[in-house]
Scaffold this active site. Structure first.
Site, short mmCIF file in Angstrom:
data_model
loop_
_atom_site.label_atom_id
_atom_site.label_comp_id
_atom_site.label_asym_id
_atom_site.label_seq_id
_atom_site.Cartn_x
_atom_site.Cartn_y
_atom_site.Cartn_z
N GLY A 91 -5.51 3.68 -21.50
CA GLY A 91 -6.98 3.46 -22.16
C GLY A 91 -6.95 1.72 -22.11
O GLY A 91 -8.24 1.25 -22.56
N ASP A 94 -7.83 -4.09 -7.52
CA ASP A 94 -8.30 -3.19 -8.76
C ASP A 94 -9.26 -3.77 -9.80
O ASP A 94 -8.83 -4.30 -10.83
CB ASP A 94 -6.90 -2.74 -9.62
CG ASP A 94 -7.40 -1.65 -10.36
OD1 ASP A 94 -8.39 -0.86 -10.38
OD2 ASP A 94 -6.31 -1.13 -11.27
N HIS A 128 -10.08 1.24 -10.96
CA HIS A 128 -9.45 2.69 -11.04
C HIS A 128 -10.29 3.12 -12.37
O HIS A 128 -9.98 4.46 -12.64
CB HIS A 128 -8.15 2.73 -11.09
CG HIS A 128 -7.42 2.38 -12.35
ND1 HIS A 128 -6.77 0.89 -12.71
CD2 HIS A 128 -7.28 2.93 -13.61
CE1 HIS A 128 -6.59 0.92 -14.13
NE2 HIS A 128 -6.80 2.05 -14.56
N GLY A 178 -8.60 -2.12 -17.53
CA GLY A 178 -9.87 -2.79 -17.35
C GLY A 178 -10.02 -3.96 -18.27
O GLY A 178 -11.23 -4.79 -18.07
#
Ligand SMILES: *[C@@H]1O[C@H](CO)[C@@H](O)[C@H](O)[C@H]1NC(C)=O
Length: 288
Positions: free
Chosen positions: A213, A121, A71, A216
């Protein structure tokens, strides 16, 4: 179940319609990390009006490849990766700013942006030039395929995501202890229920959490030999708030994607101790 992705991109998207911010971008109730103590942590940044902005974290897995969340990637955007970063507000010396070519973004083919709870993801990014490894920039070790952490394994999330729901982005890398909540507990109806899949890892669920933020970036977990392995790629939190009770931060389980990572990146077995042969009893099976 309302899910909130942890990327800043989504946070700035208009019209989310939830009472609180929708994207997690910072570690909640964490602390400043010791500089360069997570030397595989990268900042993924996108270009807007000529400047680059932090949107997500990521982990350097070879000198040429970074793993992040699906994402975090929008094919229409231009990205760069910053390695060796600690305080985003200060030019400290070890930073390596590496541009990303448009063709070098590889989102998992089964990632569905309309269905975060479906999983997958995860994305890989090829750097346009190799990372220079040293004290401040090192490769992440990945767990063996199928490896599952026990409940309460003492992992750490790290990232430049929001300090609290709707709060500011920190300039210094944050870290927080986020004990694993195993699938058996995390999938109970008063926790994440069916929103969590066996290809995910839950961690936290009390006062500490990932936030917008942090997406990932790594879930860093201790291995038996005292080294660290990246077991998770930060994916989502509850839309009710980053550190909602019994809604742990949810990560893509790296050990479910070792085959896909090796296939796309050409990462060779033997590079890291993490790539031992899959264990017969350990896993939920390879996803891909
Ligand atoms: C993506 O997820 C949405 C929502 O669950 C679903 O309606 C759609 O069919 C999915 N798309 C694909 C390609 O699987």
């Amino acid at each position: 179940m309302m899910l909130r992705l942890l990327s800043f991109l989504l946070f700035v998207a208009p019209g989310c319609g939830y009472p609180s911010t929708q994207i997690s971008s910072r570690v909640v109730n964490g602390q400043d990390a010791v500089p360069y103590s997570w030397p595989w942590q990268v900042s993924l940044q996108y270009k807007s009006n000529g400047a680059f902005y932090h949107t997500c974290g990521g982990s350097l897995i070879t000198a040429d490849w970074v793993v992040t969340a699906g994402h975090c990637i929008s094919s229409s955007r231009t990205y760069q990766v910053v390695l060796g970063e600690y305080d985003r507000a200060v030019e400290e010396g070890p930073e390596q700013v590496i541009p990303i070519n448009a063709g070098d973004l590889f989102v998992h083919p089964r990632w569905n942006s309309s269905c975060v709870a479906c999983g997958n993801d995860i994305a890989l990014i090829k750097l346009s030039s190799s990372a220079q490894l040293g004290d401040e920039v090192q490769l992440a070790s990945l767990p063996p395929a199928g490896d599952i952490l026990p409940n309460e394994a003492p992992c750490y999330i790290s990232g430049w995501g929001r300090l609290y729901t709707g709060g500011p982005l920190p300039t210094k890398l944050q870290e927080a202890l986020l004990p694993v909540v195993d699938y058996e507990h995390c999938s109970q109806s008063d926790w994440w229920g069916s929103s969590v899949k066996t290809t995910m890892v839950c961690a936290g669920g009390d006062t500490r959490a990932g936030c917008n933020g942090d997406s990932g970036g790594p879930l860093n977990c201790p291995a038996a030999d005292g080294s660290w392995q990246v077991h998770g790629v930060t994916s989502f939190v509850s839309s009710r708030g980053c550190n909602t009770l019994q809604k742990p931060t949810v990560f893509t389980r790296v050990s479910a994607f070792i085959g896909w990572i090796e296939e796309v990146s050409g990462r060779r077995a033997g590079r890291a101790p993490a790539l031992a042969p899959p264990r017969g009893a350990g896993g939920m099976g390879e996803n891909s």
